[in-house]
Scaffold this motif. Structure first.
Motif: not given
Length: 690
Positions: A267-268, A295-296, A302-305, A325-327
């Protein structure tokens, strides 16, 4: 003196060669401390924690002073001790009231969650609980029910049977009582009467939002794929049919239902790629704005949502931490996917929820990710890999990733679930690309088109993708020999396996091959597993003895959950009714008799069921083990005086389930688990009831 100096020099040189790669061992040391806490058979006193903190401080001071050689080992010891203390603090913070008796009466509370039980009944979890005659009820209770499921937030009331959280079905088995303790559920049970709505109540806004989104998603898709789509979007697996779930398990595709690293990463990743593509289409932004970092940030939001919408379960939280961590590495111009990033994610998860170390989700997720990071890091250093066409590298990467992830997670899946999917690699190769290139992008497309009324386009694509995945699961799961059952290993086997795997992945240099030794030893120990000759369930409702044909059960229908677990732990795929047919003697006035051969001689075991069985039992031969499904009372005292061993619900309540090994030794759950916070809480105050 020369020997000690030589040994010191060897250890110093060995540790110094790992410079620059030692941070990856920090979560390993922290997790070791957590594991030691769970391995204890007693609850540590305050003085133990104080001593651990003191030793860890001294060890850290030594490390800060010297910072080399053995000082690094002192830092590792300090981290282990901090993990031990942190787990103890977490356990104390979650302590709460636990029901200590069987309860039948009025149950009232607010619905905060719904799910589906293993018996395919809908369940609700209640907070703000009120029980008739109980002054200090549990904070949360879980109820299985029939009929309509109330909405999240509704204040409901019913008449239900409740019982305390149950311990392992056998000594050394999965501790459900510990699992419920960390979920803060103090009682579970069932109701067969309708649920009465007292009031609608104020639902937690997030739970109410998840319920609305789940209803909307299911209403937009056909029934077969609707439940799976709801599970992928909001983590609501209550509407996934049992046949679909079983097909996914048998084909090793059940991980697609759990919102974990795969879904969060897809998704992310889609959001990140789309944002970067759109921003690069604007020349001014492409030249003067850090498009990649914007974009990150968008993908992180979006990942938190997605994390909040999915219910923020342990697996989803772990996946978000890894993605964050990766972003974050992208924002800091660091390598996004590395052992250091993975180690940081593991450490954050263990600090946030240290009890997740024992969960199969944590173990399988990090095992797969670690193996993939190490494998593809080695592949990047192989020059021949880049001489092949891009499409061939993509196909090879897909096959290799599925193979590596499958091999890394197979031991953990087999140990926890007692099953191995023979064709899981084929199923994943056919299904995972569709999840990544069809379902995940279509989900993002729904978010973009739903505000303008064109969300049906995305739902149509999602339905096509899910239909393919479910078709693959149904097809592969019905192949001959698609699934095999394996025996449950001893508790320490997984720890040895994990140590060997970590050594291979984290140690630098040729010495990493030394990790094969513990792996081979663990697999050999697993292969030599000797199952108990006899098992007695908590409460005395079921007895199982090992025969030449497999485990023979004394009942063909009752205690189905216990029976399924016993057979699975034996590596036996038989159903309960089939196992009951193996019993060496028939039903004689509700008394089942079996003889097992131990090294100490023949042992006679009798299972006395109900009052009918008690009424027909007047005596027993000395040395006989008698198991009563109801209280033995005065009869039990007389039989004990005659030299028989008697177990009834009253004695088994404190001992838990029992096992009898080939030497004739009896082991109870209480002996294995010890006296822990979750194994026996202070009794709940109960008013006198007549």
């Amino acid at each position: 003196m020369r020997i000690s100096k030589t040994l010191y020099g060897m250890v110093h040189d060995l540790v110094e060669r790992q410079r620059g790669h030692l941070f990856s061992w920090v979560p390993v040391c922290f997790g070791t401390g957590i594991g030691v806490y769970f391995a204890l058979k007693f609850e540590p006193e305050t003085t133990v924690y104080a001593l651990c903190c003191l030793v860890s401080m001294v060890a850290l001071l030594i490390y800060m002073r010297f910072r080399e050689g053995l000082a690094i080992l002192c830092a590792g010891l300090a981290i282990c001790l901090l993990g031990f203390c942190h787990m103890g603090l977490r356990s104390q913070m979650l302590a709460g009231p636990v029901l200590e008796f069987r309860y039948y009466g009025v149950v009232e509370g607010r619905v905060i969650a719904t799910d589906r039980s293993a018996s395919d009944r809908m369940r609700i979890t209640l907070d703000q609980v009120r029980l008739d005659g109980v002054r200090n009820p549990p904070a949360q209770v879980r109820l299985s029910l029939e009929g309509d499921v109330p909405d999240i937030g509704a204040r409901v009331m019913t008449t239900a049977h409740l019982m305390p959280p149950q311990g392992p079905v056998e000594p050394g088995g999965f501790d459900f009582r510990r699992h419920m303790y960390f979920l803060q559920i103090g009682a579970s049970g069932y109701t067969n009467v309708p649920i009465l709505h007292r009031a609608e109540g104020a639902a937690p806004w997030l739970a109410a939002l998840r319920a609305r989104v789940s209803d909307h998603v299911r209403s937009a898709l056909p029934p077969r794929s609707a439940g799976v789509a709801a599970a992928l979007v909001v983590g609501d697996r209550a509407h996934v049919s049992t046949d679909v779930l079983q097909n996914l398990r048998d084909s090793n595709l059940a991980h697609l239902l759990a919102i974990s690293g795969l879904h969060m990463g897809l998704f992310t990743g889609v959001v990140f790629s789309l944002l970067r593509l759109v921003l690069n289409l604007i020349p001014a932004w492409r030249l003067h704005v850090p498009v990649k970092k914007i974009a990150a940030l968008g993908a992180l939001a979006a990942g938190f949502a997605y994390l909040l919408l999915s219910g923020a379960g342990i697996a989803t939280e772990r996946a978000f931490v890894m993605v964050a961590v990766m972003l974050g590495a992208v924002l800091l111009d660091r390598q996004a996917i590395s052992l250091r990033a993975l180690a940081l994610a593991a450490l954050i998860v263990l600090i946030r929820r240290p009890e997740s170390l024992l969960s199969p989700g944590f173990q399988m997720s990090f095992a797969a990710t670690l193996a993939l990071v190490v494998c593809f890091a080695a592949l990047r250093g192989w020059r021949g890999y880049w001489h092949h066409p891009a499409w061939l590298r993509w196909c090879a990467g897909l096959v290799l990733s599925s193979l590596v992830a499958g091999l890394a997670t197979a031991p953990f899946g087999a140990a926890h679930f007692n099953t191995v999917s023979h064709y899981g690699l084929i199923a994943n190769l056919l299904a995972v690309p569709v999840m990544g290139f069809v379902v995940a992008p279509a989900a993002v497309l729904i978010l973009c088109l739903e505000p303008v009324g064109l969300g049906w386009i995305g739902y149509w694509i999602v339905d096509l993708g899910l239909a393919h995945i479910l078709g693959v699961a149904d097809w592969v799961s019905h192949w001959p020999g698609a699934k095999a059952v394996v025996v449950m290993p001893a508790t320490h086997v997984l720890g040895i396996l994990a140590f060997g795997g970590l050594w291979i992945c984290l140690w630098q240099g040729r010495g990493r091959l030394g990790g094969l030794v513990p792996i081979i030893c663990a697999l050999w120990i697993w292969g030599q597993t000797d199952r108990p000759l006899a098992l007695i369930s908590q409460g005395g409702g079921l007895v199982g003895v090992l025969t030449e044909k497999g485990r023979a059960l004394s009942r063909d229908t009752a205690r189905g959950f216990v029976a399924r677990n016993w057979l699975a732990h034996d590596g036996d795929s038989a159903h309960q009714a089939e196992a009951a047919g193996r019993w060496p003697a028939g039903d004689h006035a509700r008394i089942f008799t079996a003889h097992v051969e131990t090294t100490a001689g023949a042992l006679k075991i009798q299972h006395v069921i109900g009052k009918t069985g008690q009424a027909s039992l007047t005596s027993c031969s000395p040395g006989t083990v008698l198991v009563f499904s109801v209280a033995a009372g005065d009869l039990g005292d007389r039989l004990r005086a005659g030299g028989c061993t008697v177990y009834d619900p009253r004695t088994l309540r404190d001992l838990g389930s029992l096992s009898i090994d080939r030497e004739g030794a009896v082991t109870s759950v209480r002996q294995v688990t010890g006296a822990r916070l979750w194994s026996g809480a202070p009794p709940i105050n109960r008013q006198a009831r007549f």
